[in-house]
Scaffold this active site. Structure first.
Site, PDB file in Angstrom:
ATOM      1  N   TYR A 136       0.862  -1.181   0.000  1.00 55.01           N
ATOM      2  CA  TYR A 136       0.000   0.000   0.000  1.00 55.01           C
ATOM      3  C   TYR A 136       0.895   1.227   0.000  1.00 55.01           C
ATOM      4  O   TYR A 136       1.730   1.409   0.891  1.00 55.01           O
ATOM      5  CB  TYR A 136      -0.917   0.007   1.221  1.00 55.01           C
ATOM      6  N   GLN A 201     -11.061  -0.099   0.876  1.00 49.87           N
ATOM      7  CA  GLN A 201     -11.438  -0.957  -0.241  1.00 49.87           C
ATOM      8  C   GLN A 201     -10.211  -1.590  -0.905  1.00 49.87           C
ATOM      9  O   GLN A 201     -10.270  -2.729  -1.394  1.00 49.87           O
ATOM     10  CB  GLN A 201     -12.266  -0.195  -1.280  1.00 49.87           C
ATOM     11  N   ASN A 224      -3.863   5.932   5.906  1.00 47.60           N
ATOM     12  CA  ASN A 224      -4.630   6.764   6.841  1.00 47.60           C
ATOM     13  C   ASN A 224      -5.370   5.899   7.850  1.00 47.60           C
ATOM     14  O   ASN A 224      -5.192   4.677   7.927  1.00 47.60           O
ATOM     15  CB  ASN A 224      -5.586   7.689   6.073  1.00 47.60           C
ATOM     16  N   SER A 247       3.779   9.961  11.633  1.00 44.63           N
ATOM     17  CA  SER A 247       5.232   9.947  11.617  1.00 44.63           C
ATOM     18  C   SER A 247       5.811  10.707  12.798  1.00 44.63           C
ATOM     19  O   SER A 247       5.209  11.672  13.296  1.00 44.63           O
ATOM     20  CB  SER A 247       5.736  10.558  10.304  1.00 44.63           C
ATOM     21  N   GLN A 269       9.515  16.372   9.620  1.00 45.10           N
ATOM     22  CA  GLN A 269       8.498  15.432  10.086  1.00 45.10           C
ATOM     23  C   GLN A 269       7.142  16.105  10.186  1.00 45.10           C
ATOM     24  O   GLN A 269       6.116  15.549   9.802  1.00 45.10           O
ATOM     25  CB  GLN A 269       8.886  14.853  11.451  1.00 45.10           C
ATOM     26  N   HIS A 272       4.611  16.309   7.205  1.00 44.48           N
ATOM     27  CA  HIS A 272       3.883  15.130   6.741  1.00 44.48           C
ATOM     28  C   HIS A 272       2.387  15.258   6.996  1.00 44.48           C
ATOM     29  O   HIS A 272       1.564  14.952   6.133  1.00 44.48           O
ATOM     30  CB  HIS A 272       4.386  13.877   7.458  1.00 44.48           C
ATOM     31  N   GLU A 337       9.899   6.720  16.209  1.00 48.08           N
ATOM     32  CA  GLU A 337      10.059   6.112  14.893  1.00 48.08           C
ATOM     33  C   GLU A 337      11.449   6.446  14.338  1.00 48.08           C
ATOM     34  O   GLU A 337      12.172   5.562  13.882  1.00 48.08           O
ATOM     35  CB  GLU A 337       8.976   6.629  13.953  1.00 48.08           C
ATOM     36  N   HIS A 338      11.800   7.719  14.358  1.00 47.80           N
ATOM     37  CA  HIS A 338      13.107   8.181  13.909  1.00 47.80           C
ATOM     38  C   HIS A 338      13.815   8.849  15.082  1.00 47.80           C
ATOM     39  O   HIS A 338      13.206   9.641  15.804  1.00 47.80           O
ATOM     40  CB  HIS A 338      12.994   9.217  12.789  1.00 47.80           C
ATOM     41  N   ASP A 371      14.686   8.827   4.523  1.00 46.99           N
ATOM     42  CA  ASP A 371      13.391   8.751   3.857  1.00 46.99           C
ATOM     43  C   ASP A 371      13.528   8.366   2.393  1.00 46.99           C
ATOM     44  O   ASP A 371      12.622   7.742   1.830  1.00 46.99           O
ATOM     45  CB  ASP A 371      12.668  10.108   3.934  1.00 46.99           C
ATOM     46  N   GLU A 425       0.947 -35.293  29.686  1.00 41.63           N
ATOM     47  CA  GLU A 425      -0.120 -34.452  29.144  1.00 41.63           C
ATOM     48  C   GLU A 425      -1.364 -35.266  28.777  1.00 41.63           C
ATOM     49  O   GLU A 425      -2.307 -34.727  28.201  1.00 41.63           O
ATOM     50  CB  GLU A 425       0.402 -33.693  27.915  1.00 41.63           C
ATOM     51  N   HIS A 430       0.171 -39.520  21.065  1.00 46.84           N
ATOM     52  CA  HIS A 430       1.489 -38.906  20.974  1.00 46.84           C
ATOM     53  C   HIS A 430       2.541 -39.833  21.570  1.00 46.84           C
ATOM     54  O   HIS A 430       3.606 -40.059  20.979  1.00 46.84           O
ATOM     55  CB  HIS A 430       1.511 -37.573  21.737  1.00 46.84           C
TER      56      HIS A 430
END
Length: 446
Positions: A136, A201, A224, A247, A269, A272, A337-338, A371, A425, A430
């Site tokens: 994506y 979708q 998103n 981000s 950042q 974004h 994240e960074h 990036d 068990e 087994h």
């Protein structure tokens, strides 16, 4: 705060610092019930109606004017034509970035392995690539050809048979502008099929398959809130990489980097998204004042200044820490994240980092290089999930199977152990399955 109240100021020595930092880091991924229901309805609709549902949602959300999903597909020839239409400098930039990403990820490939015990038994691990993955590529406020490279190239290096990309762009393959660059990046990265669809979708189509869009084994890439909710809901039907949030960047600076550089790193950042987070931690109070002044002076000249301002006002901060240990404690609480270690001898700080998606060492390593073209993947854990998630890489596109090949002697040696544990068990079959491999023990034919 600065004169224009662009960004908060926090002091680790203040009594209410922990409360203030917790409030700043309130990154709970709480989904609005209506969003979850809307996504669930879309998933069910696409699962039930396939192409027809994808067409309906594309008309509704993406200004699609066609009648079939085939019209939403960008052919390989169109991808290549988009690449061929770029000016040489831009095409070279795409190829350079792709080469660096490929070179980095080739070092991540995990081979199969085996070892043999004295009795001739062999154990190991068989590593094989996934058959088909869906990537994506986010859109909306901007288009990200770099995300095509960062998702598709590690998959290709891993040996994935087929890479399907989806991107919510309204641009046709023959149009100019950003859409064309997305398609060009797909050509460079070796994407097999690309569909100009987005949102829940698109995730549904990849997870369940439609008449035109094939079902994939795993979906990677951020999006998103609807995309994030959809990925969470289809997990189990398919694999996913991680749950992505806004981000984030945390910079730790000793006060000796150009304050304009640091301000621009924070902007990188913040631009974004309004929910992006930019934080500076420094052991130098005067330096925080200088960065605040740089922010006020540079912000009016930024094209995305309104987004930057909102992001920094709501989620940004300049934090004073009394020493290195305090700065690193705050950083690990953030689990960014960074992380930029804009300090002298950053390698000495590195062992104290416990939680970060990507770490940028030194004054000449802005996050922006990561990036686009440094090489490591820019798909990284956000919202504090760097505590347990890693960057997207080749290993996300490979799966592992255990190898067990017992010799007769090896089976005889292990069987009593398995039999005893199975009896404990209360799993009779087994126990017998193992025991009958022991020479002289009763078999089912006796």
């Amino acid at each position: 705060m600065t004169d224009n109240m662009v960004i908060k100021r926090l002091d680790a020595g203040q009594a209410d610092f922990t409360r203030a930092l917790d409030a700043l880091l309130d990154r709970r991924m709480i989904e609005d019930p209506q969003t979850s229901k809307t996504v669930a309805d879309i998933l069910l609709d696409v699962r039930t109606r396939g192409d027809a549902a994808v067409v309906d949602y594309s008309r509704r959300f993406d200004r699609f004017a066609g009648n079939t999903v085939s019209e939403l597909e960008v052919s390989k020839a169109q991808m290549q034509a988009s690449l061929d239409s770029l000016d040489q400098e831009l095409a070279d930039a795409l190829h350079t970035a792709a080469d660096r990403i490929r070179s980095y990820h080739e070092r991540q490939v995990q081979p199969s392995w085996q070892y043999e015990e004295e009795d001739g038994s062999v154990y190991g691990q068989y590593v094989v690539a996934l058959e088909r993955v869906g990537i994506y590529v986010p859109g909306g406020k901007a288009n990200y050809p770099s995300s095509v490279l960062m998702n598709a190239i590690p998959a290709r290096v891993a040996g994935v048979d087929e890479v399907i990309a989806v991107v919510p762009t309204p641009y046709g393959a023959d149009a100019g502008g950003e859409g064309r660059l997305i398609f060009a990046a797909a050509a460079v990265a070796g994407v097999d099929r690309l569909f100009t669809i987005g949102g829940a979708q698109a995730i549904a189509a990849l997870a369940f398959g439609t008449e035109t869009i094939p079902r994939v084994d795993k979906i990677t890439g951020p999006g998103n809130v609807y995309v994030t909710a959809a990925k969470k809901q289809v997990f189990g039907e398919v694999g996913i990489d991680m749950i992505a949030g806004p981000s984030e960047l945390t910079v730790i600076c000793d006060g000796n980097t150009d304050p304009d550089w640091i301000a621009m790193d924070l902007f990188s950042q913040a631009e974004h998204d309004e929910q992006a987070q930019s934080i500076l931690i420094s052991t130098d109070r005067a330096f925080l004042d200088k960065v605040a002044a740089s922010i006020d002076r540079l912000l009016p000249g930024m094209e995305r200044r309104d987004i930057i301002r909102t992001s920094m006002q709501n989620r940004g901060a300049l934090i004073y820490a009394p020493d290195q240990d305090a700065a690193m404690k705050i950083c690990n609480q953030i689990a960014p994240e960074h992380l930029e270690l804009s300090v002298a001898e950053p390698e000495q700080w590195l062992p104290k980092v416990r939680h970060a998606g990507a770490i940028f060492l030194g004054r000449y390593t802005p996050e922006a290089l990561g990036d686009y073209c440094a090489g490591p993947c820019h798909v990284l854990p956000t919202s504090g999930t760097a505590r347990f998630f890693s960057p997207l890489g080749v290993y996300d596109f490979q799966k592992r199977s255990s190898i067990i090949n017992c010799s007769a002697a090896g089976a005889a040696r292990l069987a009593p152990v398995a039999e005893k544990l199975a009896q404990n068990e209360h799993l009779q079959a087994h126990a017998l399955s193992a025991a009958w491999r022991i020479p002289g023990r009763k078999s089912g034919r006796e």
